[in-house]
Structure formats: structure tokens, C-alpha cells
Design a protein around this motif. Structure first.
Motif, PDB file in Angstrom:
ATOM      1  N   GLU A  11      18.539  37.083  42.136  1.00  0.00           N
ATOM      2  CA  GLU A  11      18.386  36.136  43.232  1.00  0.00           C
ATOM      3  C   GLU A  11      17.903  34.768  42.768  1.00  0.00           C
ATOM      4  O   GLU A  11      18.341  33.750  43.295  1.00  0.00           O
ATOM      5  N   THR A  12      16.988  34.733  41.814  1.00  0.00           N
ATOM      6  CA  THR A  12      16.479  33.458  41.293  1.00  0.00           C
ATOM      7  C   THR A  12      16.369  33.544  39.778  1.00  0.00           C
ATOM      8  O   THR A  12      16.255  34.643  39.210  1.00  0.00           O
ATOM      9  N   ASP A  13      16.374  32.381  39.136  1.00  0.00           N
ATOM     10  CA  ASP A  13      16.182  32.363  37.689  1.00  0.00           C
ATOM     11  C   ASP A  13      14.815  32.924  37.314  1.00  0.00           C
ATOM     12  O   ASP A  13      14.684  33.651  36.329  1.00  0.00           O
ATOM     13  N   GLN A  36      23.077  30.091  38.937  1.00  0.00           N
ATOM     14  CA  GLN A  36      24.157  29.457  39.692  1.00  0.00           C
ATOM     15  C   GLN A  36      25.332  29.138  38.766  1.00  0.00           C
ATOM     16  O   GLN A  36      26.490  29.316  39.145  1.00  0.00           O
ATOM     17  N   ARG A  39      27.124  32.421  37.998  1.00  0.00           N
ATOM     18  CA  ARG A  39      27.937  32.862  39.147  1.00  0.00           C
ATOM     19  C   ARG A  39      29.291  32.139  39.159  1.00  0.00           C
ATOM     20  O   ARG A  39      30.337  32.766  39.310  1.00  0.00           O
ATOM     21  N   ILE A  40      29.278  30.834  38.963  1.00  0.00           N
ATOM     22  CA  ILE A  40      30.509  30.038  38.997  1.00  0.00           C
ATOM     23  C   ILE A  40      31.387  30.330  37.775  1.00  0.00           C
ATOM     24  O   ILE A  40      32.586  30.578  37.906  1.00  0.00           O
TER      25      ILE A  40
END
Length: 140
Positions: A11-13, A36, A39-40
């Protein structure tokens, strides 16, 4: 039910980085891909289950671990710093990330032809500067 909700590791770094010892966690902002970006990039590099991606200079394997969570692809990381590989393999095992594999090897002579995608994120930064945190994590 009251209290703080504890985020899952993807969920978060910060929640992902907390899977590692403090002396290795300190390397995150400079050396590891933000979730993020993972994910990309993983969606682009592994659009299907047959995709096989190599991460060169994988460190602890943050990209391969998270990418195997976000997609159905298969991810291999290569890293020449043994302590980072050991730490990454513990997390891979603990999360049962069966589509993530972290190898202790260098890039020279490594055959990348079986892979459908290549990922690089700041792979050679430690060769450009004297990074005290990285040297400390390596026991130097």
C-alpha cells in the motif's frame, strides 16, 4: 473496532520498506523504485502471465516482489551485493512471492535473451558516489 489500520506491504513505500532491517531500509528512497513506479512499469512490462522480466541491479528485489503482486508476470532480479540478496530472499519467502526470483550475480555474462522485458532503476548509482549508507549495509 478502534485503533490504527496497519497498511499491507504493497500500500505504501513505508509499509513495504518496513519488511527489511533498519540498516537496509535506509537505502530505500535513493536505491529502490517507488511502488507507484513499480505499478506502472510492471503493467507495461508484464501485460500477461507469460511475461518474464529481468531487473538488473535489483537490490533487495522491491521491484520484482511488488511487480509479482501487481501483475501475473514472472520477475527475476540480479544483484551482486550478497547481503541485499539475502535480505530480499527472506522477504520473498515470507510473502510467498512465487513469481519473484532474486539471484546473486552480476550483469556481465548474464544471458538476458529469455526475458520479454528489462527493468533498470538507478542500478549503478553506488558506482557514481560514495554512499555511506550502502557501504554500511554491506559491512564496509
Amino acid at each position: 473496532m478502534t485503533g490504527t489500520i496497519i497498511p499491507g506491504p504493497f500500500e505504501t513505500d513505508e509499509s513495504f520498506d518496513s519488511l527489511f532491517p533498519v540498516h537496509i531500509r535506509q537505502l530505500s528512497k535513493l536505491h529502490w523504485s517507488p511502488l507507484q513506479a513499480v505499478r506502472i512499469a510492471s503493467a507495461f512490462l508484464a501485460p500477461c502471465a507469460e511475461a518474464s522480466v529481468i531487473d538488473i541491479g535489483a537490490g533487495v528485489g522491491k521491484f520484482i516482489i511488488a511487480a509479482s503482486h501487481f501483475t501475473q508476470g514472472h520477475f527475476t532480479g540480479i544483484e551482486y551485493q550478497k547481503n541485499l540478496v539475502v535480505a530480499g530472499k527472506k522477504v520473498i519467502s515470507g510473502l510467498n512471492a512465487t513469481r519473484a526470483q532474486l539471484l546473486h550475480t552480476g550483469f556481465k555474462g548474464f544471458d538476458i535473451s529469455p526475458y520479454s522485458g528489462i527493468y533498470l532503476y538507478n542500478s549503478f548509482y553506488e558506482n557514481l558516489i560514495a554512499d555511506e549508507a550502502l557501504q554500511e549495509a554491506n559491512g564496509n
